[in-house]
Design an enzyme around this catalytic site. Sequence first.
Site, mmCIF file in Angstrom:
data_model
loop_
_atom_site.group_PDB
_atom_site.id
_atom_site.type_symbol
_atom_site.label_atom_id
_atom_site.label_comp_id
_atom_site.label_asym_id
_atom_site.label_seq_id
_atom_site.Cartn_x
_atom_site.Cartn_y
_atom_site.Cartn_z
ATOM 1 N N LYS A 60 -6.225 -4.807 6.547
ATOM 2 C CA LYS A 60 -4.988 -4.162 6.092
ATOM 3 C C LYS A 60 -4.901 -2.683 6.448
ATOM 4 C CE LYS A 60 -6.438 -2.591 1.566
ATOM 5 N NZ LYS A 60 -6.008 -2.127 0.287
ATOM 6 N N LYS A 106 -5.318 3.687 3.085
ATOM 7 C CA LYS A 106 -5.475 5.143 3.099
ATOM 8 C C LYS A 106 -6.871 5.534 3.560
ATOM 9 C CE LYS A 106 -2.423 5.433 -0.845
ATOM 10 N NZ LYS A 106 -2.566 4.941 -2.201
ATOM 11 N N LYS A 108 -15.808 -1.720 -3.461
ATOM 12 C CA LYS A 108 -16.098 -0.300 -3.701
ATOM 13 C C LYS A 108 -17.609 -0.079 -3.821
ATOM 14 C CE LYS A 108 -12.214 2.012 -3.799
ATOM 15 N NZ LYS A 108 -11.052 1.472 -4.461
HETATM 16 P P1 TYM Z 1 -2.500 1.485 -3.953
HETATM 17 O O1 TYM Z 1 -2.264 2.910 -4.269
HETATM 18 O O2 TYM Z 1 -3.741 1.116 -3.233
HETATM 19 O O3 TYM Z 1 -1.304 0.885 -3.151
HETATM 20 C C1 TYM Z 1 0.041 1.030 -3.610
HETATM 21 C C2 TYM Z 1 0.836 -0.204 -3.305
HETATM 22 O O4 TYM Z 1 0.873 -0.429 -1.903
HETATM 23 C C3 TYM Z 1 0.478 -1.756 -1.623
HETATM 24 N N1 TYM Z 1 -0.255 -1.766 -0.353
HETATM 25 C C4 TYM Z 1 -0.050 -2.673 0.616
HETATM 26 N N2 TYM Z 1 0.779 -3.721 0.680
HETATM 27 C C5 TYM Z 1 0.767 -4.457 1.822
HETATM 28 N N3 TYM Z 1 -0.034 -4.162 2.879
HETATM 29 C C6 TYM Z 1 -0.888 -3.103 2.848
HETATM 30 N N4 TYM Z 1 -1.641 -2.824 3.912
HETATM 31 C C7 TYM Z 1 -0.933 -2.311 1.670
HETATM 32 N N5 TYM Z 1 -1.653 -1.219 1.296
HETATM 33 C C8 TYM Z 1 -1.223 -0.917 0.046
HETATM 34 C C9 TYM Z 1 -0.441 -2.158 -2.782
HETATM 35 O O5 TYM Z 1 -0.484 -3.556 -2.921
HETATM 36 C C10 TYM Z 1 0.240 -1.491 -3.932
HETATM 37 O O6 TYM Z 1 1.290 -2.292 -4.426
HETATM 38 N N6 TYM Z 1 -4.100 -0.399 -8.268
HETATM 39 C C11 TYM Z 1 -2.899 0.018 -7.563
HETATM 40 C C12 TYM Z 1 -2.094 1.080 -8.299
HETATM 41 C C13 TYM Z 1 -1.735 0.695 -9.683
HETATM 42 C C14 TYM Z 1 -0.754 -0.268 -10.061
HETATM 43 C C15 TYM Z 1 -0.790 -0.294 -11.492
HETATM 44 C C16 TYM Z 1 0.119 -1.084 -9.365
HETATM 45 C C17 TYM Z 1 -2.283 1.201 -10.803
HETATM 46 N N7 TYM Z 1 -1.724 0.588 -11.894
HETATM 47 C C18 TYM Z 1 0.062 -1.131 -12.210
HETATM 48 C C19 TYM Z 1 0.967 -1.932 -10.101
HETATM 49 C C20 TYM Z 1 0.922 -1.940 -11.502
HETATM 50 C C21 TYM Z 1 -3.335 0.579 -6.235
HETATM 51 O O7 TYM Z 1 -4.422 1.033 -6.071
HETATM 52 O O8 TYM Z 1 -2.371 0.618 -5.293
#
Ligand code: TYM
Length: 329
Positions: free
Chosen positions: A194, A197, A111
């Site tokens: 990957k 978004k 970031k």
């Molecule tokens: P976020 O919003 O970036 O993504 C949500 C979930 O989607 C998975 N993900 C992927 N998995 C495989 N391949 C990809 N290309 C891919 N892109 C996204 C992420 O691994 C995630 O599981 N920090 C977290 C949100 C969060 C969270 C938590 C998750 C906040 N608190 C507590 C679990 C437990 C995040 O930014 O996910």
Amino acid sequence: MEIVLSGIRPTGQLHLGNYYGALRNFVRIQDKYECYYFIADLHSLTTHPHPDDFHANVKNILAEYLAAGLDPEKSALYIQSDVPEVSELYVLLNMLAYKGELERTAAFKDKVRHNPENVNAGLLTYPVLMASDILIQRANWVPVGKDQDQHLEMSRVFAKRFNNFYGVEVFPEPHAMDFGGGSLKVPGLDGNGKMGKSEGNGIYLADDEKTITKKVMRAVTDSGPTVPNSPKPVVIENLFTLLKLVSTPDTVEFFDEKWNDCSIRYGDLKKQLAADICKVTLPIRERIIEISQDNDYLAKVVKSGCERARANASKTLEAARKAVGFRKF
Ligand code: TYM
């Protein structure tokens, strides 16, 4: 019953990476565990989304959660900021989180590299807030994609550190939920790592058929194999990874053979891939549109989710406050 928890940030529509890396697994296990699934709206503030879009984004993900099959009767579906216990635990855990270890987090460094003008403290302590999400519900299992492995490791560190520092057993150690083959990384269509978004390389659950087909047909490829049985370059491997997610094993084998004898036509592969993605996502798209229109239903879902999440979280917070030394006068 063991506890499962996971969350997704409301920073745009959900794509196939979120779906296969996380959401589909949430749905598959909700009969077997006590499940808490939330929308990480506080986390999304670290990148300063516009207030005018904020609520719409949260509503969007909620509709997508439900459309993908999360059942509010089985799982607690809630908005992170509706559960103030999370924020209070975050303050307590911050006292045991050190600047050096937070600065070394891969996601933070990433970031900083991409957004040097917005290196706020929330970004630095992002893993502490994530640990609070998990630990406040005393979750045993966390279904996430590969990109969250390091954050989960830090949650374990903070849980152990709190327990050791105060000589208590308030927090169990949370673990990544393994669905076979380790955590998943769904690739983008541009050959660059990957699907994400912010990467602009995704297929969204809400995309229509025309958009999906257009995106897949434009996916990066090469000039084709010339030596039989040669290893696949990354861009081609990525298309096969997506194919393995959405298509039948027979289909994958068919194109594998075509690759190996150098007769593969990428146009055919892409047409098949687009059609099979549509089979998975178009029914979800229809439900997203339907559910988004039912504001009363959405309000009911988050109200009951919040009540369940707070009921459990308040017990943990009480134990944590006691451990820290807060006492009533
Ligand atoms: P976020 O919003 O970036 O993504 C949500 C979930 O989607 C998975 N993900 C992927 N998995 C495989 N391949 C990809 N290309 C891919 N892109 C996204 C992420 O691994 C995630 O599981 N920090 C977290 C949100 C969060 C969270 C938590 C998750 C906040 N608190 C507590 C679990 C437990 C995040 O930014 O996910």
